[in-house]
Design an enzyme around this catalytic site. Structure first.
Site, PDB file in Angstrom:
ATOM      1  N   GLY A  46       0.844  -1.196   0.000  1.00  0.00           N
ATOM      2  CA  GLY A  46       0.000   0.000   0.000  1.00  0.00           C
ATOM      3  C   GLY A  46       0.874   1.238   0.000  1.00  0.00           C
ATOM      4  N   GLN A  51       2.862   9.869   1.853  1.00  0.00           N
ATOM      5  CA  GLN A  51       4.226   9.334   1.875  1.00  0.00           C
ATOM      6  C   GLN A  51       5.078   9.843   0.716  1.00  0.00           C
ATOM      7  OE1 GLN A  51       2.526   5.186   2.367  1.00  0.00           O
ATOM      8  NE2 GLN A  51       4.487   4.947   3.432  1.00  0.00           N
ATOM      9  N   CYS A  92       6.423  -0.273   7.346  1.00  0.00           N
ATOM     10  CA  CYS A  92       6.002   0.903   6.585  1.00  0.00           C
ATOM     11  C   CYS A  92       7.159   1.338   5.703  1.00  0.00           C
ATOM     12  CB  CYS A  92       5.613   2.029   7.548  1.00  0.00           C
ATOM     13  SG  CYS A  92       5.047   3.525   6.713  1.00  0.00           S
ATOM     14  N   LEU A  93       6.852   1.678   4.459  1.00  0.00           N
ATOM     15  CA  LEU A  93       7.894   2.131   3.542  1.00  0.00           C
ATOM     16  C   LEU A  93       8.539   3.429   4.038  1.00  0.00           C
ATOM     17  CD1 LEU A  93       6.093   1.396   0.148  1.00  0.00           C
ATOM     18  CD2 LEU A  93       7.951   0.077   1.198  1.00  0.00           C
ATOM     19  N   HIS A 134      -3.970   1.275   8.027  1.00  0.00           N
ATOM     20  CA  HIS A 134      -2.610   1.838   8.040  1.00  0.00           C
ATOM     21  C   HIS A 134      -2.510   3.022   7.066  1.00  0.00           C
ATOM     22  CE1 HIS A 134       1.974   1.131   7.952  1.00  0.00           C
ATOM     23  NE2 HIS A 134       1.774   1.888   6.894  1.00  0.00           N
ATOM     24  N   GLU A 135      -3.097   2.858   5.868  1.00  0.00           N
ATOM     25  CA  GLU A 135      -3.011   3.925   4.848  1.00  0.00           C
ATOM     26  C   GLU A 135      -3.862   5.137   5.246  1.00  0.00           C
ATOM     27  OE1 GLU A 135      -0.677   3.469   3.063  1.00  0.00           O
ATOM     28  OE2 GLU A 135      -0.498   1.289   3.015  1.00  0.00           O
ATOM     29  N   HIS A 138      -2.069   7.294   7.566  1.00  0.00           N
ATOM     30  CA  HIS A 138      -1.128   8.217   6.905  1.00  0.00           C
ATOM     31  C   HIS A 138      -1.846   9.503   6.491  1.00  0.00           C
ATOM     32  CE1 HIS A 138       2.660   6.069   6.630  1.00  0.00           C
ATOM     33  NE2 HIS A 138       2.116   5.006   6.061  1.00  0.00           N
TER      34      HIS A 138
HETATM   35  O1  GNR Z   1       4.233  -2.656   2.482  1.00  0.00           O
HETATM   36  C1  GNR Z   1       3.641  -2.520   3.559  1.00  0.00           C
HETATM   37  N1  GNR Z   1       3.397  -3.609   4.317  1.00  0.00           N
HETATM   38  C2  GNR Z   1       2.577  -3.601   5.433  1.00  0.00           C
HETATM   39  C3  GNR Z   1       2.629  -4.706   6.266  1.00  0.00           C
HETATM   40  C4  GNR Z   1       1.827  -4.759   7.385  1.00  0.00           C
HETATM   41  C5  GNR Z   1       0.968  -3.723   7.668  1.00  0.00           C
HETATM   42  C6  GNR Z   1       0.920  -2.610   6.856  1.00  0.00           C
HETATM   43  C7  GNR Z   1       1.717  -2.546   5.729  1.00  0.00           C
HETATM   44  S1  GNR Z   1       1.634  -1.160   4.683  1.00  0.00           S
HETATM   45  C8  GNR Z   1       3.252  -1.167   4.025  1.00  0.00           C
HETATM   46  C9  GNR Z   1       3.399  -0.114   2.943  1.00  0.00           C
HETATM   47  C10 GNR Z   1       3.222   1.249   3.562  1.00  0.00           C
HETATM   48  O2  GNR Z   1       4.042   1.787   4.248  1.00  0.00           O
HETATM   49  N2  GNR Z   1       2.061   1.833   3.377  1.00  0.00           N
HETATM   50  O3  GNR Z   1       1.799   3.004   3.956  1.00  0.00           O
HETATM   51 NI    NI Z   2       3.024   3.094   5.712  1.00  0.00          NI
END
Ligand code: GNR
Ligand code: NI
Length: 170
Positions: A46, A51, A92-93, A134-135, A138
């Site tokens: 995601g 980001q 998270c990236l 999670h997104e 952000h």
């Molecule tokens: O790639 C991602 N893997 C992930 C693994 C577990 C819970 C959430 C994520 S999201 C993350 C990519 C990202 O940072 N999205 O904002």
């Molecule tokens: Ni993230």
């Protein structure tokens, strides 16, 4: 097509609250393409516009193994949370190399606009539910490490600042 630079924690711009999109334009279509390219290249499931330092309410997701299920969610709103909670390791990236357990609703119902501006509703469970939560965090300026203890968060901040300094030096 272009790869976009991803903001890295503790960059304060990650705490910006994103604005709703009132009309989907040509520049949004290009941003969506670039966000998918960036997400797939980074092996993420995601990516939120926040980001890539674009503060509008847009996320892209693909939790499939083979990049076969791209999803675009514009102005997403969670309208229902399950009472059942699951705990899973998140990464998270924007917080490279850090993984920790986070509690989330196991299921959600989310309303959003797709890339054509059509209103959609989705019932998501497990990994998809976690990823959407999670997104959307952000877009609210929240990073998963904000759920951790201040001790852990400060260790992560120090570690990533140090890593960034090494990169800047080289
Ligand atoms: O790639 C991602 N893997 C992930 C693994 C577990 C819970 C959430 C994520 S999201 C993350 C990519 C990202 O940072 N999205 O904002
Ligand atoms: Ni993230």
């Amino acid at each position: 097509m272009a790869l976009l630079p991803i903001l890295c924690y503790p960059d304060p711009r990650l705490h910006t609250v994103a604005q709703p999109i009132s009309s989907i334009g040509e520049h949004h279509q290009r941003l969506i393409k670039d966000m998918f390219e960036t997400m797939y290249e980074s092996k993420g499931i995601g990516l939120a516009a926040t980001q890539v330092n674009h503060h509008e309410r847009l996320i892209v997701i693909d939790i499939s193994e083979d990049s076969s299920n791209p999803m675009v969610l514009i102005n997403p709103t969670i309208i229902k949370y399950s009472t059942e909670i699951i705990r899973a390791d998140e990464g998270c990236l924007s917080v490279p190399g850090i993984f920790d357990g986070i509690e989330r609703a196991k299921g959600i119902n989310v309303e959003f606009l797709d890339e054509r501006g059509e209103r959609k509703m989705l019932e998501a469970q497990d990994l998809l539910s976690i990823c959407i939560q999670h997104e959307i965090d952000h877009l609210e300026g929240k990073v998963f490490v904000d759920y951790l203890s201040s001790l852990k968060r400060n260790r992560i901040r120090t570690k990533l600042l140090k890593a960034q300094r090494e990169v800047d030096r080289s």
